[in-house]
Design a protein around this motif. Structure first.
Motif, short mmCIF file in Angstrom:
data_model
loop_
_atom_site.label_atom_id
_atom_site.label_comp_id
_atom_site.label_asym_id
_atom_site.label_seq_id
_atom_site.Cartn_x
_atom_site.Cartn_y
_atom_site.Cartn_z
N ASP A 1 3.64 13.56 9.71
CA ASP A 1 4.44 12.60 8.97
C ASP A 1 5.09 13.36 7.82
O ASP A 1 4.82 14.54 7.59
N ARG A 2 5.94 12.70 7.08
CA ARG A 2 6.74 13.44 6.10
C ARG A 2 5.88 14.08 5.02
O ARG A 2 6.12 15.20 4.60
N ARG A 3 4.86 13.37 4.56
CA ARG A 3 4.08 13.92 3.45
C ARG A 3 3.30 15.18 3.86
O ARG A 3 3.21 16.13 3.10
N HIS A 4 2.76 15.18 5.11
CA HIS A 4 2.00 16.35 5.55
C HIS A 4 2.92 17.54 5.84
O HIS A 4 2.55 18.68 5.56
N ASP B 1 2.94 7.08 -0.23
CA ASP B 1 3.75 8.11 0.43
C ASP B 1 4.80 8.67 -0.52
O ASP B 1 5.01 9.89 -0.58
N TRP C 1 10.82 14.06 8.86
CA TRP C 1 10.28 15.35 8.44
C TRP C 1 10.98 16.54 9.09
O TRP C 1 10.66 17.69 8.80
N HIS D 1 -5.16 16.23 2.40
CA HIS D 1 -4.29 16.68 3.48
C HIS D 1 -4.94 17.72 4.38
O HIS D 1 -4.25 18.49 5.05
N ARG E 1 -1.11 16.02 9.94
CA ARG E 1 -0.49 14.95 10.72
C ARG E 1 1.02 15.10 10.57
O ARG E 1 1.48 15.43 9.48
N ALA F 1 13.48 12.49 13.23
CA ALA F 1 12.28 12.27 12.42
C ALA F 1 12.57 12.62 10.96
O ALA F 1 13.32 13.55 10.66
#
Length: 224
Positions: free
Chosen positions: A202-205, A156, A51, A196, A200, A49
């Protein structure tokens, strides 16, 4: 000593004035995110992944903050940086020496990843600190409009740069013992909160979790 105390009090006063996140909110959010990370990091192929490496850093930070007692024994919490990151770091150091990385209209995608990689090596401090000063001025002056992508990029990518900047500033505050950098990191985190609030994976979170945990460590190491 008095100067440092005055700087610390100013930092806290500015954050209060802007109605930033309180410690309870941050800790609750980190604990929720960490529980999700613990489940996901042990899943099959989790290491693929985008992240994953940042998630491992979040786990390491939350252990140091006392928000997580320990991590499962089968998780490696301190893996070395891949060779491509080191190669990229050298290329970005050459660009640092040329200057003009942080501009009024924003940054290029990948800038903060490279700068964070360079900050791991104290040998880069002399060329990094002027760039971090430019980033500080950019965040303070542009506020909500800070760290747009130049040229344009995806949403993103924009958040990856914003969270990467918060991580860089929080780490630089610890490296250079400068509360101004930590103040800017806290402001970036506070402004991102409404986007935020629900974790979640995903990479940003995950990067936001990383930015929050890095700033909380900074509050202990720089202010206290």
């Amino acid at each position: 000593m008095l100067r440092r105390l005055a700087s610390s009090l100013l930092l806290l006063a500015e954050r209060l004035f802007e109605k930033g996140l309180d410690q309870a909110q941050v800790e609750t959010y980190l604990q929720s995110g960490v529980q999700q990370l613990l489940s996901a990091c042990r899943a099959e192929e989790a290491g693929q992944a985008a992240w994953y490496r940042d998630g491992i850093r979040v786990l390491r930070h939350t252990i140091e903050l006392g928000l997580l007692s320990s991590a499962p024994e089968d998780l490696v919490l301190d893996a070395p940086s891949p060779e491509y990151e080191r190669e990229q770091g050298q290329a970005w150091r050459e660009r640092l020496e040329e200057g003009d990385l942080i501009r009024r209209d924003g940054v290029r995608a990948g800038t903060m990843t490279a700068l964070n990689s360079l900050l791991r090596d104290p040998a880069n401090d002399s060329v990094l600190q002027p760039v971090i000063e430019s980033l500080l001025r950019h965040v303070e002056l542009r506020r909500e409009r800070a760290l747009q992508l130049s040229p344009g990029g995806s949403e993103d990518e924009m958040w990856i740069e914003k969270h990467g900047a918060a991580i860089l500033l929080a780490r630089a505050a610890q490296r250079f013992h400068d509360p101004r950098y930590l103040n800017a990191a806290l402001k970036l985190n506070d402004r991102a909160w409404r986007f935020h609030r629900r974790v979640r994976l995903d990479r940003r979170h995950v990067l936001y979790l990383y930015a929050l945990s890095e700033a909380e460590l900074g509050l202990r190491r720089v202010v206290v």
